[in-house]
Design a protein around this motif. Structure first.
Motif, PDB file in Angstrom:
ATOM      1  N   ALA A   6       1.488   6.619   2.767  1.00  0.00           N
ATOM      2  CA  ALA A   6       0.706   7.719   3.328  1.00  0.00           C
ATOM      3  C   ALA A   6      -0.689   7.285   3.760  1.00  0.00           C
ATOM      4  O   ALA A   6      -1.356   8.040   4.490  1.00  0.00           O
ATOM      5  N   ARG A   7      -1.139   6.121   3.342  1.00  0.00           N
ATOM      6  CA  ARG A   7      -2.496   5.696   3.714  1.00  0.00           C
ATOM      7  C   ARG A   7      -2.465   5.144   5.141  1.00  0.00           C
ATOM      8  O   ARG A   7      -1.787   4.151   5.425  1.00  0.00           O
ATOM      9  N   PRO A   8      -3.220   5.742   6.058  1.00  0.00           N
ATOM     10  CA  PRO A   8      -3.134   5.320   7.460  1.00  0.00           C
ATOM     11  C   PRO A   8      -3.790   3.961   7.684  1.00  0.00           C
ATOM     12  O   PRO A   8      -4.824   3.642   7.093  1.00  0.00           O
ATOM     13  N   ALA A   9      -3.161   3.168   8.553  1.00  0.00           N
ATOM     14  CA  ALA A   9      -3.690   1.833   8.865  1.00  0.00           C
ATOM     15  C   ALA A   9      -3.301   1.454  10.279  1.00  0.00           C
ATOM     16  O   ALA A   9      -2.255   1.876  10.791  1.00  0.00           O
TER      17      ALA A   9
ATOM     18  N   ARG B  87      -6.543  -2.783  10.098  1.00  0.00           N
ATOM     19  CA  ARG B  87      -7.661  -1.909   9.731  1.00  0.00           C
ATOM     20  C   ARG B  87      -7.165  -0.726   8.908  1.00  0.00           C
ATOM     21  O   ARG B  87      -6.185  -0.064   9.273  1.00  0.00           O
ATOM     22  N   ASP B  88      -7.854  -0.485   7.802  1.00  0.00           N
ATOM     23  CA  ASP B  88      -7.613   0.687   6.974  1.00  0.00           C
ATOM     24  C   ASP B  88      -8.290   1.879   7.650  1.00  0.00           C
ATOM     25  O   ASP B  88      -9.519   1.935   7.727  1.00  0.00           O
ATOM     26  N   LEU B  89      -7.501   2.820   8.145  1.00  0.00           N
ATOM     27  CA  LEU B  89      -8.060   3.954   8.888  1.00  0.00           C
ATOM     28  C   LEU B  89      -8.604   5.038   7.970  1.00  0.00           C
ATOM     29  O   LEU B  89      -9.235   5.984   8.453  1.00  0.00           O
ATOM     30  N   GLN B  90      -8.397   4.900   6.681  1.00  0.00           N
ATOM     31  CA  GLN B  90      -8.963   5.876   5.745  1.00  0.00           C
ATOM     32  C   GLN B  90     -10.397   5.526   5.371  1.00  0.00           C
ATOM     33  O   GLN B  90     -11.278   6.387   5.368  1.00  0.00           O
ATOM     34  N   ALA B  91     -10.646   4.223   5.074  1.00  0.00           N
ATOM     35  CA  ALA B  91     -11.992   3.821   4.641  1.00  0.00           C
ATOM     36  C   ALA B  91     -12.685   2.899   5.641  1.00  0.00           C
ATOM     37  O   ALA B  91     -13.881   2.634   5.503  1.00  0.00           O
ATOM     38  N   GLY B  92     -11.936   2.382   6.623  1.00  0.00           N
ATOM     39  CA  GLY B  92     -12.556   1.608   7.686  1.00  0.00           C
ATOM     40  C   GLY B  92     -12.622   0.112   7.483  1.00  0.00           C
ATOM     41  O   GLY B  92     -13.061  -0.609   8.378  1.00  0.00           O
TER      42      GLY B  92
ATOM     43  N   GLU C 217       0.851  -1.198   0.000  1.00  0.00           N
ATOM     44  CA  GLU C 217       0.000   0.000   0.000  1.00  0.00           C
ATOM     45  C   GLU C 217       0.887   1.249   0.000  1.00  0.00           C
ATOM     46  O   GLU C 217       2.079   1.177   0.337  1.00  0.00           O
TER      47      GLU C 217
ATOM     48  N   SER D 128     -15.007   1.349  -1.189  1.00  0.00           N
ATOM     49  CA  SER D 128     -13.795   0.675  -0.716  1.00  0.00           C
ATOM     50  C   SER D 128     -13.962  -0.836  -0.765  1.00  0.00           C
ATOM     51  O   SER D 128     -14.927  -1.398  -0.231  1.00  0.00           O
TER      52      SER D 128
END
Length: 246
Positions: free
Chosen positions: A27-30, A45-50, A24, A80
């Protein structure tokens, strides 16, 4: 996930063994592998889309997902795909019924979904709207159809077949940074330098790469799951869980 190899042995004490990498943008938070607030789902867990890319539940449900790589066929604003993993893990619907309710999944960008409901292991390829039932043995998927013979897919399948009992060896396979020779690279629509970088099991570029490696042993009575996190290609922590199935 962007690389998943799995051994399917439905008539043994450990029906499902999985070795996988999640790739990934950095920069995409997880969030790393952990029990979710409901105490039932163990997953990153993907903290951008949940949603999530891979997880298991206390009663032995499992789901994992890879994206299909084709930059020429991207739907802006598509939902997502990680929600598909989270939705299956949070529910009680069997794998076949879950896929029946999802198909043809036309709203999503392309993906491959692997589901285990405690009895049946199914794969789903959204691009072909195809459901797969797997023969006993070792299979794998990256960013094309299941068992497409990309170099890193074939290497991980072969390694898992040999090193199935050794977690350290499986993590070493997942950490392989070797780039495939140009003549063996797929043509997925990205520039050649990207095809080269993405051909490694462990991907390292300035902005994108492998964020986590995971080994899961899903038995009939117990589950063991270990995640090794990476920060720009460097190991950055390990989380390991073992629990009895409900």
């Amino acid at each position: 996930m962007c690389l998943i190899a799995f051994r399917w042995q439905p008539d043994t004490d450990t029906p499902l063994l999985v070795a996988a990498n999640r790739d990934e943008f950095y920069a995409r938070p997880a969030a790393p592998l952990a029990w979710w607030p409901d105490g039932r789902i163990l997953a990153g867990r993907d903290l951008q889309a949940g949603g999530s890319w891979m997880g298991v539940t206390r009663d032995g449900r499992f789901a994992a997902l890879t994206n299909y790589r084709d930059p020429r066929d991207i739907k802006p604003g598509a939902p997502s795909r990680g929600a598909l993993v989270a939705g299956f893990l949070a529910g009680s619907t069997g794998a076949a019924d879950y896929l029946a309710g999802l198909r043809p999944a036309a709203a999503y960008n392309g993906f491959n979904l692997l589901l285990y409901d405690g009895r049946e292991l199914l794969g789903y390829e959204s691009r072909a709207d195809r459901v797969l039932r797997f023969d006993t043995g070792v299979h794998a998927v990256s960013n094309a159809a299941f068992d497409t013979p990309w170099p890193k897919v074939e290497a991980l399948k072969a390694g898992l077949a040999i090193e199935a009992d050794d977690d350290a060896a499986l993590f070493a396979l997942l950490a392989d940074p070797a780039i495939a020779p140009d003549e063996r690279l797929p043509a997925t629509g990205v520039p050649l330098e990207w095809e080269r970088a993405l051909s490694a099991a462990l991907i390292r570029t300035p902005d994108y790469g492998t964020r986590a490696s995971t080994v899961l042993r899903l038995g009939r009575r117990t589950v063991g799951m270990t995640e090794l996190s990476y920060a720009r290609g460097v190991p950055a922590g390990e989380r390991s869980f073992r629990f009895e199935l409900d």
